[in-house]
Design an enzyme around this catalytic site. Structure first.
Site, mmCIF file in Angstrom:
data_model
loop_
_atom_site.group_PDB
_atom_site.id
_atom_site.type_symbol
_atom_site.label_atom_id
_atom_site.label_comp_id
_atom_site.label_asym_id
_atom_site.label_seq_id
_atom_site.Cartn_x
_atom_site.Cartn_y
_atom_site.Cartn_z
ATOM 1 N N ASP A 186 0.837 -1.194 0.000
ATOM 2 C CA ASP A 186 0.000 0.000 0.000
ATOM 3 C C ASP A 186 0.881 1.257 0.000
ATOM 4 O O ASP A 186 1.838 1.345 0.779
ATOM 5 C CB ASP A 186 -0.883 -0.045 1.262
ATOM 6 C CG ASP A 186 -1.957 1.020 1.279
ATOM 7 O OD1 ASP A 186 -2.852 0.965 0.428
ATOM 8 O OD2 ASP A 186 -1.890 1.914 2.154
ATOM 9 N N GLU A 205 1.954 -0.269 -4.888
ATOM 10 C CA GLU A 205 1.040 0.804 -5.286
ATOM 11 C C GLU A 205 1.874 2.089 -5.354
ATOM 12 O O GLU A 205 1.907 2.879 -4.423
ATOM 13 C CB GLU A 205 -0.115 0.969 -4.282
ATOM 14 C CG GLU A 205 -1.159 1.959 -4.787
ATOM 15 C CD GLU A 205 -2.042 2.573 -3.696
ATOM 16 O OE1 GLU A 205 -3.082 3.140 -4.046
ATOM 17 O OE2 GLU A 205 -1.692 2.512 -2.517
HETATM 18 C C1 GLC Z 1 -4.249 3.070 -0.744
HETATM 19 C C2 GLC Z 1 -5.481 2.215 -0.717
HETATM 20 C C3 GLC Z 1 -6.638 3.064 -0.264
HETATM 21 C C4 GLC Z 1 -6.345 3.582 1.122
HETATM 22 C C5 GLC Z 1 -4.998 4.310 1.165
HETATM 23 C C6 GLC Z 1 -4.538 4.499 2.578
HETATM 24 O O1 GLC Z 1 -4.325 4.081 -1.688
HETATM 25 O O2 GLC Z 1 -5.696 1.631 -1.959
HETATM 26 O O3 GLC Z 1 -7.841 2.344 -0.273
HETATM 27 O O4 GLC Z 1 -7.360 4.458 1.531
HETATM 28 O O5 GLC Z 1 -3.990 3.589 0.513
HETATM 29 O O6 GLC Z 1 -4.106 3.288 3.128
#
Ligand code: GLC
Length: 519
Positions: free
Chosen positions: A202, A252
């Protein structure tokens, strides 16, 4: 061609556990619900599933606020349920990837409770605490969620501010502290020891920030993410994962600059895969897609492997986002063909294989802090007329309303209809599995006019031509003369298109049609 790794062969399917399948009637999906649908995942030919967070959480950000990294939230089941799901998935050749949230914990995590207790607590420095500036927060950093505003909250007990890149209930960990890094590495080992095959990291770009906490300015590079220290940190994570055979990291990397994205991949000792948000944010335009695909290829090192996705639990679904003129459903089919036909790993978000649109959520039912409820609506498994309003997702009251058209779009209906989007995605997965050239073949985009994205896949004596018509009218396929005149239609997103031999010179693509041809 080298044998591809499992994470290169086929699709990685994102499960948002709250909304996949509910086994106990509380209206929220759970691990046993997933376990009950492994046949579905096998039939879909997925290589792996990635589960959005299942750890104990107060659910302020629906699991992305973790209160204990090494357990399962009772809403989703137990550790034993997860062990069973891993074993049952592995028995079918499906890998299991977990979400790992290293940038922040929940404010209920024992680490934060200790950190908040006193300035002298040994855990104080595990988070980012600072004195204010001129009666306000320490700097001008903003939360990712507009609604939240400043990324700092004041804590009365100890008279300092703490950093949170998301909600105030998600305090950022201090990765400049090596004890934090070591503890988070141990979290990875905990899950790797249980047989987990990899992690989706994440907001990985957020775990390295300017240690001087300087203000962000319009002109300079941002100070609150993607700091130079990031690469050593990702390397450290990779080393832990490499203690185990055949595991995978996908990050991500939410940076809208492909140069930055590939910097997490090109060294070869950081991430295996990165989510490419430049691609996700493209308009529905053939030239934009082509340029972006070419750019990635041009910037990528020889060893860098692409990944393609256009949907997840944070963004409006393809069938809705690209629905102007009512073309969303046809474009969702074309998108599926792109994901499976491009060189790289397809990421499919649950419901994309059904061509689901966003759900209409009345304001009173909105529960997400950032308004992301419409793309998180539960999966309709069975027609509501037969299974009741829970549509086979739950025998109870679903936590979010389902899509309006659940009757027609549900799994049961689509599974019985050879012209459905579900049948198309199953067909794409099967074709990719049976044709090594679609997995590992080289790729080259072709000149095909401004409305058509066309690309060639070549390797080991096989050649595939792929083309997608972005226009809403038929467009003749005009390609360079280097191609043979005759080809065989392997698959089309138009269920009425006949297969068999075609003459490339006379071929026209239907509106929003995508095709795969064997040359
Ligand atoms: C990422 C996740 C999202 C979340 C954020 C904070 O972007 O995909 O859903 O709110 O991180 O953890």
């Amino acid at each position: 061609m080298l044998e591809p790794a499992w994470w290169q062969r086929g699709a990685i399917y994102q499960i948002y556990p709250r909304s996949f399948a509910d086994s106990d009637g509380d209206g929220v999906g759970d691990l046993r619900g997933i376990g009950a649908h492994l046949d579905y995942l096998s039939d879909l030919g997925v290589e792996a599933v990635w589960l959005s967070p299942i750890q104990p959480s107060p659910m302020v950000d629906f699991g992305y606020d973790v209160a204990d990294y090494c357990d399962v939230d009772p809403t989703f089941g137990s550790l034993a349920d997860l062990d069973r799901l891993i074993a049952d998935s592995h028995a079918r050749g499906i890998r299991v990837v977990l979400d790992w949230v290293p940038n922040h914990t929940s404010d209920r995590h024992p680490w934060f409770l200790a950190s908040q207790w006193s300035r002298e607590d040994p855990r104080r420095d595990w988070y980012v605490w600072r004195d204010g500036r001129d009666g306000g927060p320490p700097n001008n950093w903003r939360s990712t969620f507009d609604r939240v505003g400043s990324a700092w909250s004041f804590d009365r007990r100890t008279g300092q501010w703490y950093l949170h890149s998301f909600t105030p209930q998600q305090p950022d960990l201090n990765w400049d502290n090596s004890a934090v890094e070591a503890a988070m590495h141990d979290v990875l080992r905990f899950w790797l020891d249980r047989g987990v095959d990899g992690f989706r990291i994440d907001v990985v770009h957020k775990i390295a920030k300017d240690p001087l906490l300087r203000d962000n300015t319009e002109a300079a590079r941002r100070h609150d993410e993607d700091w130079a220290t990031i690469h050593d940190r990702v390397r450290g994570i990779r080393r832990v994962v490499d203690e185990y055979p055949d595991r995978m990291l996908v990050g991500e990397v939410y940076l809208l600059d492909l140069h930055r994205v590939v910097s997490y991949l090109n060294t070869g000792d950081e991430l295996h895969l990165a989510h490419n948000f430049v691609f996700l944010h493209l308009p529905w335009n053939a030239e934009a897609f082509r340029t972006s695909i070419d750019d990635f290829q041009a910037l990528a090192a020889e060893t860098t492997w692409p990944a393609w996705f256009l949907a997840n639990h944070d963004h409006s679904r393809v069938a809705t986002r690209f629905d102007d003129g009512g073309h969303g459903p046809a474009r969702a089919r074309a998108v599926a063909l792109m994901l499976y036909g491009l060189r790289g790993t397809p990421f499919v978000y649950q419901g994309e294989e059904l061509g689901l649109p966003d759900a209409d959520i009345p304001p009173a039912r909105m529960v997400d802090v950032d308004g992301r409820d419409p793309e998180r609506a539960p999966i309709p498994w069975r027609p509501p007329s037969v299974a009741g309003p829970g549509a086979g997702f739950t025998p109870g009251e679903p936590w979010l309303p389902l899509v309006v058209d659940a009757e027609r779009l549900c799994v049961e209906r689509q599974a019985a209809d050879p012209s459905s989007t579900l049948a198309l995605v199953r067909g794409l997965a099967a074709l990719r599995r049976s044709m090594p050239v679609l997995q590992t073949g080289a790729q080259r985009c072709l000149e095909a006019g401004s409305d058509v994205l066309a690309w060639l896949r070549e390797g080991d004596g096989e050649r595939v031509l792929a083309a997608v018509n972005f226009a809403t009218v038929p467009v003749p396929l005009h390609l360079g003369a280097e191609l043979p005149r005759r080809a065989r239609m392997a698959l089309s997103t138009d269920p009425d298109r006949a297969d068999g031999e075609v003459d490339l010179h006379g071929l026209a693509l239907g509106p929003s049609e995508g095709i795969l041809l064997r040359l």
